[in-house]
Design an enzyme around this catalytic site. Structure first.
Site, PDB file in Angstrom:
ATOM      1  N   CYS A 110     -13.846  -9.786   8.064  1.00 15.57           N
ATOM      2  CA  CYS A 110     -13.317 -10.559   9.202  1.00 15.57           C
ATOM      3  C   CYS A 110     -14.369 -10.817  10.272  1.00 15.57           C
ATOM      4  O   CYS A 110     -14.195 -11.689  11.114  1.00 15.57           O
ATOM      5  CB  CYS A 110     -12.142  -9.813   9.822  1.00 15.57           C
ATOM      6  SG  CYS A 110     -10.896  -9.427   8.617  1.00 15.57           S
ATOM      7  N   HIS A 244     -10.477 -11.646  17.288  1.00 19.83           N
ATOM      8  CA  HIS A 244      -9.957 -11.717  15.915  1.00 19.83           C
ATOM      9  C   HIS A 244      -8.433 -11.551  15.938  1.00 19.83           C
ATOM     10  O   HIS A 244      -7.914 -10.599  16.529  1.00 19.83           O
ATOM     11  CB  HIS A 244     -10.616 -10.623  15.068  1.00 19.83           C
ATOM     12  CG  HIS A 244     -10.094 -10.555  13.670  1.00 19.83           C
ATOM     13  ND1 HIS A 244      -9.826 -11.683  12.916  1.00 19.83           N
ATOM     14  CD2 HIS A 244      -9.779  -9.490  12.884  1.00 19.83           C
ATOM     15  CE1 HIS A 244      -9.375 -11.315  11.732  1.00 19.83           C
ATOM     16  NE2 HIS A 244      -9.329  -9.995  11.687  1.00 19.83           N
ATOM     17  N   ASN A 274      -3.347 -13.646  10.253  1.00 17.19           N
ATOM     18  CA  ASN A 274      -4.744 -13.206  10.157  1.00 17.19           C
ATOM     19  C   ASN A 274      -5.419 -13.948   8.996  1.00 17.19           C
ATOM     20  O   ASN A 274      -5.111 -13.705   7.831  1.00 17.19           O
ATOM     21  CB  ASN A 274      -4.756 -11.690   9.932  1.00 17.19           C
ATOM     22  CG  ASN A 274      -6.160 -11.120   9.790  1.00 17.19           C
ATOM     23  OD1 ASN A 274      -7.131 -11.859   9.657  1.00 17.19           O
ATOM     24  ND2 ASN A 274      -6.258  -9.803   9.806  1.00 17.19           N
TER      25      ASN A 274
HETATM   26  N1  ACO Z   1       8.663  -4.660   7.251  1.00 21.10           N
HETATM   27  C1  ACO Z   1       9.443  -3.633   7.587  1.00 21.10           C
HETATM   28  N2  ACO Z   1       9.005  -2.361   7.653  1.00 21.10           N
HETATM   29  C2  ACO Z   1       7.707  -2.160   7.378  1.00 21.10           C
HETATM   30  C3  ACO Z   1       6.825  -3.199   7.026  1.00 21.10           C
HETATM   31  C4  ACO Z   1       7.358  -4.502   6.964  1.00 21.10           C
HETATM   32  N3  ACO Z   1       6.617  -5.572   6.656  1.00 21.10           N
HETATM   33  N4  ACO Z   1       5.592  -2.688   6.810  1.00 21.10           N
HETATM   34  C5  ACO Z   1       5.669  -1.374   7.026  1.00 21.10           C
HETATM   35  N5  ACO Z   1       6.967  -1.042   7.366  1.00 21.10           N
HETATM   36  C6  ACO Z   1       7.511   0.277   7.679  1.00 21.10           C
HETATM   37  C7  ACO Z   1       6.687   1.384   7.084  1.00 21.10           C
HETATM   38  O1  ACO Z   1       7.094   1.647   5.745  1.00 21.10           O
HETATM   39  C8  ACO Z   1       7.030   2.543   8.010  1.00 21.10           C
HETATM   40  O2  ACO Z   1       8.312   3.040   7.650  1.00 21.10           O
HETATM   41  P1  ACO Z   1       8.597   4.628   7.710  1.00 21.10           P
HETATM   42  O3  ACO Z   1       8.405   4.992   9.161  1.00 21.10           O
HETATM   43  O4  ACO Z   1       9.998   4.717   7.211  1.00 21.10           O
HETATM   44  O5  ACO Z   1       7.569   5.242   6.820  1.00 21.10           O
HETATM   45  C9  ACO Z   1       7.188   1.858   9.369  1.00 21.10           C
HETATM   46  O6  ACO Z   1       7.417   0.469   9.094  1.00 21.10           O
HETATM   47  C10 ACO Z   1       5.970   2.014  10.256  1.00 21.10           C
HETATM   48  O7  ACO Z   1       4.818   1.680   9.481  1.00 21.10           O
HETATM   49  P2  ACO Z   1       3.375   1.726  10.100  1.00 21.10           P
HETATM   50  O8  ACO Z   1       2.398   1.313   9.041  1.00 21.10           O
HETATM   51  O9  ACO Z   1       3.170   3.061  10.736  1.00 21.10           O
HETATM   52  O10 ACO Z   1       3.530   0.615  11.226  1.00 21.10           O
HETATM   53  P3  ACO Z   1       2.537   0.231  12.388  1.00 21.10           P
HETATM   54  O11 ACO Z   1       3.271   0.212  13.658  1.00 21.10           O
HETATM   55  O12 ACO Z   1       1.241   0.999  12.302  1.00 21.10           O
HETATM   56  O13 ACO Z   1       2.211  -1.291  12.033  1.00 21.10           O
HETATM   57  C11 ACO Z   1       0.472  -2.612  11.075  1.00 21.10           C
HETATM   58  C12 ACO Z   1       1.572  -1.603  10.813  1.00 21.10           C
HETATM   59  C13 ACO Z   1       1.128  -3.875  11.597  1.00 21.10           C
HETATM   60  C14 ACO Z   1      -0.254  -2.897   9.772  1.00 21.10           C
HETATM   61  C15 ACO Z   1      -0.503  -2.057  12.134  1.00 21.10           C
HETATM   62  O14 ACO Z   1      -0.900  -0.758  11.788  1.00 21.10           O
HETATM   63  C16 ACO Z   1      -1.734  -2.907  12.283  1.00 21.10           C
HETATM   64  O15 ACO Z   1      -1.682  -4.080  12.643  1.00 21.10           O
HETATM   65  N6  ACO Z   1      -2.911  -2.340  12.034  1.00 21.10           N
HETATM   66  C17 ACO Z   1      -4.155  -3.080  12.160  1.00 21.10           C
HETATM   67  C18 ACO Z   1      -4.326  -3.981  10.991  1.00 21.10           C
HETATM   68  C19 ACO Z   1      -5.525  -4.889  11.211  1.00 21.10           C
HETATM   69  O16 ACO Z   1      -5.999  -5.053  12.314  1.00 21.10           O
HETATM   70  N7  ACO Z   1      -5.994  -5.486  10.150  1.00 21.10           N
HETATM   71  C20 ACO Z   1      -7.039  -6.410  10.322  1.00 21.10           C
HETATM   72  C21 ACO Z   1      -8.362  -5.864   9.990  1.00 21.10           C
HETATM   73  S1  ACO Z   1      -8.758  -6.098   8.380  1.00 21.10           S
HETATM   74  C22 ACO Z   1      -8.824  -7.709   8.140  1.00 21.10           C
HETATM   75  O17 ACO Z   1      -8.621  -8.502   9.069  1.00 21.10           O
HETATM   76  C23 ACO Z   1      -9.073  -8.194   6.760  1.00 21.10           C
END
Ligand code: ACO
Length: 322
Positions: A110, A244, A274
């Site tokens: 990215c 980003h 993204n």
């Molecule tokens: N729909 C519903 N529930 C979901 C989903 C979904 N799409 N995805 C995950 N969940 C659930 C999980 O299973 C978990 O359930 P549980 O508590 O029963 O186990 C709960 O939601 C919380 O999951 P987390 O992964 O802890 O959620 P979080 O608040 O951390 O959000 C996310 C996840 C959105 C991926 C976040 O961590 C994030 O944005 N991280 C950064 C990602 C990033 O920046 N990527 C870009 C860099 S890499 C690149 O660009 C190629």
């Protein structure tokens, strides 16, 4: 002497996939996706290729710059998901636009667009280029696992491009790399060697969302301060933050930590998701075409991604709206 932004362009696939559409293929819903990421919809390739989208972005940037393709000295493409391993997407674009200059792809996930800006800077500074085309294009839809709800809802496809000309509008740039295979990785295609005795990993993105979130937030805050210091300006003097587009919560957390008005942060994650290294040039182009920037504005560009890589740049906007 480095560069000025002479033209911008971008393109998104025509098919729009909403959160409700995704809820029909994985166990998710609009409320979860919007609240956790800020994304409502994204553009996904259907009957086009990422090469087609990259062509459109390149054509638009060249038209906006009013530079003759014969005057391009280099084409750099950042991508992790182009249609061919070889030839490079840059070479394919060279043929499409009718240029004759050298062309190559880089892989910095990215952060690829910021890495490309740094490479371009060195070509300008060494006197080896007067005009450079950068295209960032990614087809994340081909490398997400569409059965995995934690990743497939985050990404979209698209391409952004800039034409840079000799100038002095890059005020500071900083890159970092820190080797890490655990937080974000995409295994390569495995092939069908009859001699391989290794377990074959599918070529899908694997990401530890929470660790990525922490790393990204820290990088945006630190890199903004570092490039502001290198440029000799106060963070409060930055007019626009182009970050980003990975998660609106990361952007808002960084904005609060830096105590900068939210209006200065430009975003399109709501409708584009993204698009990996394409997010910054797509957003830059959309805001350029809206007439958001005026000559003299100071922009900070900030990115992070697999590697782990990070990069930030401060540029002065000199282009007048066409
Ligand atoms: N729909 C519903 N529930 C979901 C989903 C979904 N799409 N995805 C995950 N969940 C659930 C999980 O299973 C978990 O359930 P549980 O508590 O029963 O186990 C709960 O939601 C919380 O999951 P987390 O992964 O802890 O959620 P979080 O608040 O951390 O959000 C996310 C996840 C959105 C991926 C976040 O961590 C994030 O944005 N991280 C950064 C990602 C990033 O920046 N990527 C870009 C860099 S890499 C690149 O660009 C190629």
């Amino acid at each position: 002497m480095n560069f000025t932004v002479a033209g911008t362009g971008s393109a998104l696939p025509k098919k729009v996939i909403t959160n409700d559409d995704l809820s029909k293929i994985v166990d998710t819903d609009d409320e979860w996706i919007k609240k956790r990421t800020g994304i409502s919809s994204r553009h996904i390739l259907s009957d086009e290729t990422i090469t087609d989208i990259a062509f459109m972005a390149a054509d638009a940037a060249i038209a906006d710059s009013k530079i003759d393709v014969a005057d391009l000295d280099l084409i750099i493409v950042s991508t992790v998901s182009s249609d061919y391993l070889t030839p490079s997407l840059a070479c394919i674009i060279q043929g499409h636009i009718g240029a004759t200059c050298p062309a190559f792809d880089i892989s910095a996930a990215c952060t690829g667009f910021i890495y490309a800006l740094d490479i371009a800077k060195n070509y300008f500074q060494s006197g080896n280029a007067k005009n450079i085309l950068i295209v960032s294009a990614d087809a994340m839809s081909r490398i997400v696992d569409w059965t995995h709800r934690s990743t497939c809802v985050l990404f979209g496809d698209g391409a952004g491009a800039v034409v840079l000309s000799k100038g002095s509008d890059l005020l500071a740039i900083k890159l970092t790399s820190e080797s890490n295979l655990d937080i974000i990785s995409i295994p390569h295609v495995t092939g069908n060697s009859p001699f391989s005795e290794l377990k074959k990993d599918l070529s899908y993105i694997k990401m530890d969302g929470r660790e990525t979130y922490k790393f990204a937030f820290a990088a945006i805050c630190k890199n903004t301060n570092d490039v502001a210091q290198l440029a000799g300006i106060d963070v409060n003097d930055i007019d626009y933050f182009i970050t980003h587009q990975a998660n609106i919560r990361i952007i808002e957390a960084a904005q609060q930590r830096m105590n900068v008005p939210i209006e200065k942060f430009l975003n399109n994650i709501d409708s584009a998701g993204n698009t990996s290294s394409a997010t910054i040039p797509i957003l830059l182009d959309q805001e350029n075409k809206k007439g958001t920037f005026k000559p003299g504005d100071i922009l900070v560009l900030n990115s992070f991604g697999a590697g782990l890589t990070t990069g930030a740049a401060i540029i002065r906007w000199s282009k007048t709206t066409n």
